[in-house]
Design a protein around this motif. Structure first.
Motif, PDB file in Angstrom:
ATOM      1  N   TRP A 167      10.715  -6.090   1.697  1.00 38.72           N
ATOM      2  CA  TRP A 167       9.616  -5.615   0.896  1.00 38.72           C
ATOM      3  C   TRP A 167       8.413  -6.356   0.426  1.00 38.72           C
ATOM      4  N   ARG A 168       8.447  -7.813   0.618  1.00 35.93           N
ATOM      5  CA  ARG A 168       7.363  -8.434   0.336  1.00 35.93           C
ATOM      6  C   ARG A 168       6.403  -8.326   1.666  1.00 35.93           C
ATOM      7  N   VAL A 171       4.916  -4.890   1.985  1.00 34.52           N
ATOM      8  CA  VAL A 171       3.617  -4.821   0.761  1.00 34.52           C
ATOM      9  C   VAL A 171       2.469  -5.623   1.307  1.00 34.52           C
ATOM     10  N   LYS A 215       4.065  -3.153  -7.155  1.00 35.07           N
ATOM     11  CA  LYS A 215       3.464  -3.634  -5.981  1.00 35.07           C
ATOM     12  C   LYS A 215       3.123  -2.447  -4.850  1.00 35.07           C
ATOM     13  N   PHE A 216       4.367  -1.669  -4.907  1.00 33.39           N
ATOM     14  CA  PHE A 216       3.868  -0.483  -4.031  1.00 33.39           C
ATOM     15  C   PHE A 216       3.295   0.474  -4.533  1.00 33.39           C
ATOM     16  N   ALA A 219      -0.135  -0.830  -3.453  1.00 36.55           N
ATOM     17  CA  ALA A 219      -0.505  -0.812  -2.088  1.00 36.55           C
ATOM     18  C   ALA A 219      -0.730   0.419  -1.312  1.00 36.55           C
ATOM     19  N   TYR A 220      -0.059   1.423  -1.942  1.00 31.43           N
ATOM     20  CA  TYR A 220      -0.270   2.915  -1.354  1.00 31.43           C
ATOM     21  C   TYR A 220      -0.867   3.826  -2.066  1.00 31.43           C
ATOM     22  N   THR A 225       3.102   6.907  -2.305  1.00 33.61           N
ATOM     23  CA  THR A 225       4.002   6.406  -3.126  1.00 33.61           C
ATOM     24  C   THR A 225       4.868   7.484  -3.607  1.00 33.61           C
TER      25      THR A 225
END
Length: 294
Positions: A167-168, A171, A215-216, A219-220, A225
């Motif tokens: 996941w890191r 992102v 965080k997602f 980023a999206y 999302t």
């Protein structure tokens, strides 16, 4: 193997153009099973084998095809596993380069000066989650136990890339870093690249908290999302890492028709694939082995 396939209609709805159904195949050589990715079949100059738990010599929680030297398994057993599996590709350990994964978006280009690093000699790098090369016969090795394998083939410039995207890394967009490095190093045009998202934990099996979900969201886009996160209750969400990596590939300039997504979840199939979540951390490690074979 009793394979449990992902409900692709549910999880990948809205990902236009991606090849999902029938995207994987179980093959065997010398009694060793491995997963192949059918969208890459047309590239007969590239070999990509993804391991399972079966066919090795490790015991207990590492049974049996474990590739991690640093989780408590016997060194001799792990090295023998490499020899057995690499034999399915007619490759020797001294012709491999292994990542040193720490959930970064760092990617490096490798050549024969680095052959053997991580297996027959020490690495001269650290904190590297992705590798690219144009060297025939040099095998790129990446490690997994739920995180997302992402693979790249440029048939025009005859180069390849292999990266680890948890996941890191998702992102932080390790896909973008891999594609850009292929462009800078080998002249790759993203529109020529074919990519594949390998076996990894599915949305139904992957619960995250609010901090990760935020965080997602940052980023999206809102629409993206909506396909990546499913809110269950309180501060809990189900995260679709495959969809997020699809969007990373699309934003990197890869054509949707050139993107494939595995229909296999590591956690759903933890009896024959190592899964960190399903085993509560008591497990070995899977590997993807990718090489330009000629």
């Amino acid at each position: 193997m009793n394979i449990k396939y992902i409900d692709t209609g549910k999880l990948y709805e809205g990902l236009k153009g991606a090849v999902v159904n029938n995207s994987t195949r179980i093959s065997r050589k010398n009694g060793i099973p491995y997963i192949e990715f059918t969208p890459f079949d047309e590239f007969d100059w590239v070999t990509l084998h993804f391991s399972t738990r079966d066919g090795g010599v490790s015991k207990g929680i590492y049974s049996s095809m474990n590739f991690s030297f640093d989780r408590g398994d016997d060194y001799e057993n792990v090295y023998k596993n490499y020899e057995l599996f690499l034999d399915t590709m007619n490759i020797k350990p001294e012709n491999c380069v292994c990542t040193k994964q720490t959930h970064t978006a760092n990617v490096i280009a490798v050549d024969y000066n680095m052959a053997g690093m991580g297996l027959t000699r020490a690495r001269d790098f650290d904190n590297v989650d992705g590798l690219v090369t144009n060297e025939p016969g040099l095998c790129l090795i990446t490690y997994f136990a739920d995180c997302v394998p992402v693979y790249f083939i440029d048939p025009v410039n005859r180069c390849i890339g292999a990266s680890h995207s948890g996941w890191r890394g998702t992102v932080a967009d390790i896909t973008h870093e891999t594609v850009q490095l292929m462009n800078r190093t080998y002249g790759s045009n993203p529109e020529d690249i074919h990519a594949f998202i390998g076996p990894s934990i599915c949305q139904d099996c992957y619960e995250v908290d609010e901090a990760v979900a935020e965080k997602f969201r940052s980023a999206y886009s809102q629409n993206e999302t909506g396909m990546i996160l499913y809110h269950t209750a309180g501060d809990k969400y189900q995260l679709n890492l495959q969809a997020a990596n699809y969007f990373n590939m699309f934003h990197a300039g890869i054509k949707p028709d050139n993107i494939g997504i595995s229909d296999i979840c590591t956690s759903c199939n933890s009896d024959w694939l190592f899964s960190h979540r399903a085993s509560h951390g008591k497990r070995g490690v899977l590997c993807g082995f990718m090489s330009i074979c000629r």
